[in-house]
Scaffold this motif. Structure first.
Motif, PDB file in Angstrom:
ATOM      1  N   SER A 330       0.827  -1.218   0.000  1.00  0.00           N
ATOM      2  CA  SER A 330       0.000   0.000   0.000  1.00  0.00           C
ATOM      3  C   SER A 330       0.856   1.261   0.000  1.00  0.00           C
ATOM      4  O   SER A 330       0.437   2.314  -0.481  1.00  0.00           O
ATOM      5  CB  SER A 330      -0.934   0.002   1.217  1.00  0.00           C
ATOM      6  OG  SER A 330      -0.182  -0.002   2.417  1.00  0.00           O
ATOM      7  N   ASN A 333       1.531   3.155  -3.299  1.00  0.00           N
ATOM      8  CA  ASN A 333       0.608   4.210  -3.745  1.00  0.00           C
ATOM      9  C   ASN A 333       0.422   5.275  -2.667  1.00  0.00           C
ATOM     10  O   ASN A 333      -0.462   6.122  -2.778  1.00  0.00           O
ATOM     11  CB  ASN A 333      -0.750   3.618  -4.106  1.00  0.00           C
ATOM     12  CG  ASN A 333      -0.677   2.658  -5.278  1.00  0.00           C
ATOM     13  OD1 ASN A 333      -0.634   1.441  -5.092  1.00  0.00           O
ATOM     14  ND2 ASN A 333      -0.628   3.187  -6.494  1.00  0.00           N
ATOM     15  N   GLU A 373      -4.392  19.560  -1.936  1.00  0.00           N
ATOM     16  CA  GLU A 373      -4.004  18.904  -3.192  1.00  0.00           C
ATOM     17  C   GLU A 373      -2.497  18.886  -3.391  1.00  0.00           C
ATOM     18  O   GLU A 373      -1.925  17.894  -3.846  1.00  0.00           O
ATOM     19  CB  GLU A 373      -4.663  19.626  -4.371  1.00  0.00           C
ATOM     20  CG  GLU A 373      -4.468  18.889  -5.690  1.00  0.00           C
ATOM     21  CD  GLU A 373      -5.280  19.501  -6.813  1.00  0.00           C
ATOM     22  OE1 GLU A 373      -4.964  19.198  -7.971  1.00  0.00           O
ATOM     23  OE2 GLU A 373      -6.221  20.258  -6.527  1.00  0.00           O
ATOM     24  N   ASP A 376      -0.901  16.271  -0.827  1.00  0.00           N
ATOM     25  CA  ASP A 376      -1.407  14.898  -0.796  1.00  0.00           C
ATOM     26  C   ASP A 376      -0.330  13.928  -1.300  1.00  0.00           C
ATOM     27  O   ASP A 376       0.159  14.076  -2.423  1.00  0.00           O
ATOM     28  CB  ASP A 376      -2.651  14.801  -1.677  1.00  0.00           C
ATOM     29  CG  ASP A 376      -3.394  13.478  -1.464  1.00  0.00           C
ATOM     30  OD1 ASP A 376      -2.782  12.542  -0.918  1.00  0.00           O
ATOM     31  OD2 ASP A 376      -4.579  13.387  -1.838  1.00  0.00           O
ATOM     32  N   PHE A 378      -0.614  10.759  -2.148  1.00  0.00           N
ATOM     33  CA  PHE A 378      -1.107   9.676  -3.001  1.00  0.00           C
ATOM     34  C   PHE A 378      -0.500   9.760  -4.398  1.00  0.00           C
ATOM     35  O   PHE A 378      -0.351  10.851  -4.976  1.00  0.00           O
ATOM     36  CB  PHE A 378      -2.626   9.732  -3.095  1.00  0.00           C
ATOM     37  CG  PHE A 378      -3.190   8.749  -4.080  1.00  0.00           C
ATOM     38  CD1 PHE A 378      -3.317   7.407  -3.761  1.00  0.00           C
ATOM     39  CD2 PHE A 378      -3.569   9.160  -5.362  1.00  0.00           C
ATOM     40  CE1 PHE A 378      -3.816   6.491  -4.665  1.00  0.00           C
ATOM     41  CE2 PHE A 378      -4.080   8.261  -6.277  1.00  0.00           C
ATOM     42  CZ  PHE A 378      -4.203   6.919  -5.922  1.00  0.00           C
ATOM     43  N   VAL A 379      -0.133   8.578  -4.955  1.00  0.00           N
ATOM     44  CA  VAL A 379       0.351   8.501  -6.333  1.00  0.00           C
ATOM     45  C   VAL A 379      -0.404   7.392  -7.047  1.00  0.00           C
ATOM     46  O   VAL A 379      -0.819   6.401  -6.437  1.00  0.00           O
ATOM     47  CB  VAL A 379       1.867   8.229  -6.402  1.00  0.00           C
ATOM     48  CG1 VAL A 379       2.664   9.408  -5.859  1.00  0.00           C
ATOM     49  CG2 VAL A 379       2.227   6.954  -5.653  1.00  0.00           C
ATOM     50  N   ASP A 380      -0.597   7.557  -8.353  1.00  0.00           N
ATOM     51  CA  ASP A 380      -1.321   6.548  -9.140  1.00  0.00           C
ATOM     52  C   ASP A 380      -0.473   5.307  -9.373  1.00  0.00           C
ATOM     53  O   ASP A 380      -0.995   4.192  -9.430  1.00  0.00           O
ATOM     54  CB  ASP A 380      -1.729   7.143 -10.491  1.00  0.00           C
ATOM     55  CG  ASP A 380      -2.798   8.218 -10.350  1.00  0.00           C
ATOM     56  OD1 ASP A 380      -3.743   8.003  -9.563  1.00  0.00           O
ATOM     57  OD2 ASP A 380      -2.656   9.266 -10.984  1.00  0.00           O
ATOM     58  N   SER A 381       0.824   5.502  -9.522  1.00  0.00           N
ATOM     59  CA  SER A 381       1.713   4.376  -9.828  1.00  0.00           C
ATOM     60  C   SER A 381       2.919   4.400  -8.884  1.00  0.00           C
ATOM     61  O   SER A 381       3.470   5.474  -8.597  1.00  0.00           O
ATOM     62  CB  SER A 381       2.209   4.456 -11.269  1.00  0.00           C
ATOM     63  OG  SER A 381       3.253   3.525 -11.496  1.00  0.00           O
ATOM     64  N   ASP A 384       5.969   6.473  -9.550  1.00  0.00           N
ATOM     65  CA  ASP A 384       5.991   7.918  -9.270  1.00  0.00           C
ATOM     66  C   ASP A 384       6.790   8.272  -8.016  1.00  0.00           C
ATOM     67  O   ASP A 384       7.109   9.454  -7.820  1.00  0.00           O
ATOM     68  CB  ASP A 384       4.556   8.454  -9.125  1.00  0.00           C
ATOM     69  CG  ASP A 384       3.776   8.355 -10.431  1.00  0.00           C
ATOM     70  OD1 ASP A 384       4.429   8.322 -11.497  1.00  0.00           O
ATOM     71  OD2 ASP A 384       2.532   8.299 -10.392  1.00  0.00           O
TER      72      ASP A 384
END
Length: 487
Positions: A330, A333, A373, A376, A378-381, A384
């Motif tokens: 986890s 991401n 924003e 944050d 969070f990353v999609d891949s 990253d």
């Protein structure tokens, strides 16, 4: 004072000092041998043999001249020149052997490790020539490598072990054809090496065809462990300790390698000692046993150590209660992962549950969950986060031990803490440790928070995607547990 009395006192003191000196020298020798590996022991024996060869060049050290018509035992020794130099005749209907016993003196008398009073008796039927070995209660007697608990008829060339160290070849003149044959052995007789191999192979796993080098090494390690663990059990019996030791093979969850550990059964339950811990305590057990043997031989009273830390049968050190594993995927991401995971002992027994959360931090190192924003994480891949710094927090809320209170169960550990690394295989990384909970309770609150910052290269990214963090739970036995093992 009386001059005669003073002279007598001086003699007694001198004799006592000499006895103590001999005991210390013998103890140091035994401890040195105990610490030896198989390779070191072989090297030592070769050196001894080479030295003895020089002294024996012009000396005929022959075997015992046996004129006995009756059955008899001949000593076996790892040094061939010393084998069969001592003869113990079985020349009466009942021959009893064992440790010194003024009430019922044994003949022959053996006071070494593993011997007890009335250890065993040899019954000889002179009419038929048959000899039966009858082991005493709780005694250690082996015939041809196998422990016996019932009367056993002996035949010519049988190998007999009494206690831990006394090995013999049994002989019955006139009944050679009825006994074991060893056509490939010198003089057709079994030697010490053969007897020792029987002892180890009878309790060790049989080698499989096509056995790998790793498996062969493990089997060798297990054979060594069986010998030392048997010694620990003999000492525990002699000292009247409620302790039982047994080997167990466990697989390291990280390295996937098999290792030998020692399961220790105390009145309150089972514990597991790593091999290094057992070996260290075995040295202390031998020291204690030597003191006990000296007291018994000299008619003195033996006392177990007053201090708990001096008693090898009480473990007040920190013990690895178990481990919990949390996968890191986890984090690839940058998502939090609050989980309740099982705490498994190294033998696979569930000891309880640990509540852990690996929580990503904002790009500025702030805690969530309300990130704007820009902040944050969070990353999609997972790609990253490669070649970048990431920050996260390890939270350990609490730990709950599995204890059945309704059945009278009690917590087994106090002074408990948790420690962990991001990568447990990294020997250079230091453990992060929680505070200690000394309550001795079931539900332990840690409220642990620790921020971490790492650079994600290819190796670290692979660990995040496929690896896990291991959380170790450590603790000491509770006072209730320790008291149960006290003398």
């Amino acid at each position: 004072g009386d001059p005669a009395a003073l002279d007598e006192l001086k003699k007694l003191m001198a004799n006592q000092a000499e006895d103590e000196r001999m005991m210390r020298e013998g103890l140091q020798t035994e401890l040195a041998k105990l610490k030896e590996t198989a390779e070191e022991r072989t090297k030592r024996l070769d050196e001894v043999r080479a030295e003895q060869e020089k002294g024996w060049e012009n000396v005929q050290l022959g075997k015992a001249k046996i004129d006995y018509k009756c059955p008899h035992l001949l000593n076996l020794n790892e040094e061939p020149r010393l084998a069969e130099t001592l003869v113990y005749p079985i020349d009466k209907p009942v021959v009893t052997c064992g440790r010194t016993n003024p009430e019922e003196p044994p003949s022959p008398e053996f006071n070494g490790l593993g011997m007890i009073k009335n250890h065993c008796e040899f019954d000889w039927n002179e009419e038929t020539g048959a000899v039966t070995l009858k082991p005493g209660k709780n005694s250690q007697c082996c015939v041809n490598g196998k422990k016996i608990t019932e009367p056993t008829v002996l035949k010519h060339n049988y190998r007999v072990w009494l206690g831990s160290n006394y090995a013999f070849r049994f002989a019955i003149p006139g009944h050679e054809e009825e006994g074991d044959k060893f056509p490939d052995a010198e003089d057709g007789k079994p030697d010490y090496d053969l007897a020792m191999n029987e002892m180890t192979s009878s309790s060790a796993p049989v080698a499989q065809e096509g056995e790998s080098e790793k498996d062969a090494h493990l089997r060798h390690q297990l054979n060594e462990a069986l010998r030392k663990i048997e010694q620990a059990n003999v000492i525990a019996s002699d000292l009247d300790r409620e302790a039982l030791f047994a080997p167990k093979i466990i697989r390291n969850r990280e390295t996937k390698e098999d290792n030998v550990v020692v399961q220790v059964q105390l009145p309150q339950g089972n514990f597991t000692w790593p091999w290094e811990q057992f070996s260290s305590r075995l040295v202390d057990m031998v020291t204690l046993w030597q003191t006990w043997q000296y007291a018994m031989t000299n008619g003195q009273t033996f006392h177990m150590p007053d201090k708990v830390e001096d008693n090898p049968f009480i473990d007040n050190d920190y013990q690895l209660v178990g481990e919990s594993e949390v996968y890191l995927a986890s984090l690839g991401n940058m998502l939090e992962n609050p989980v309740g995971v099982s705490i498994l002992s190294i033998t696979g027994v569930q000891e309880g549950r640990l509540n852990v959360n690996i929580e990503p931090l904002g790009k500025d190192g702030s805690e969530g969950p309300d990130f704007d924003e820009e902040n944050d994480p969070f990353v999609d891949s997972p790609e990253d986060i490669k070649d970048k710094d990431i920050q996260f927090m390890i939270k350990i809320d609490n730990l709950v031990f599995d204890v059945d209170l309704k059945s009278g169960g009690q917590p087994r550990f106090k002074d408990v803490f948790v420690r962990y690394k991001f990568n447990s295989r990294d020997l250079d990384e230091k453990f992060t440790e929680t505070k200690h909970d000394v309550s001795g309770g079931i539900n332990l609150k840690f409220d642990h928070k620790s921020k971490h910052k790492i650079f994600v290269d290819g190796t670290v990214l692979n660990h995040i995607l496929k690896g896990k963090m291991t959380f170790q739970v450590w603790g000491k036995m509770t006072d209730v547990v320790a008291v149960l093992s006290s003398p």
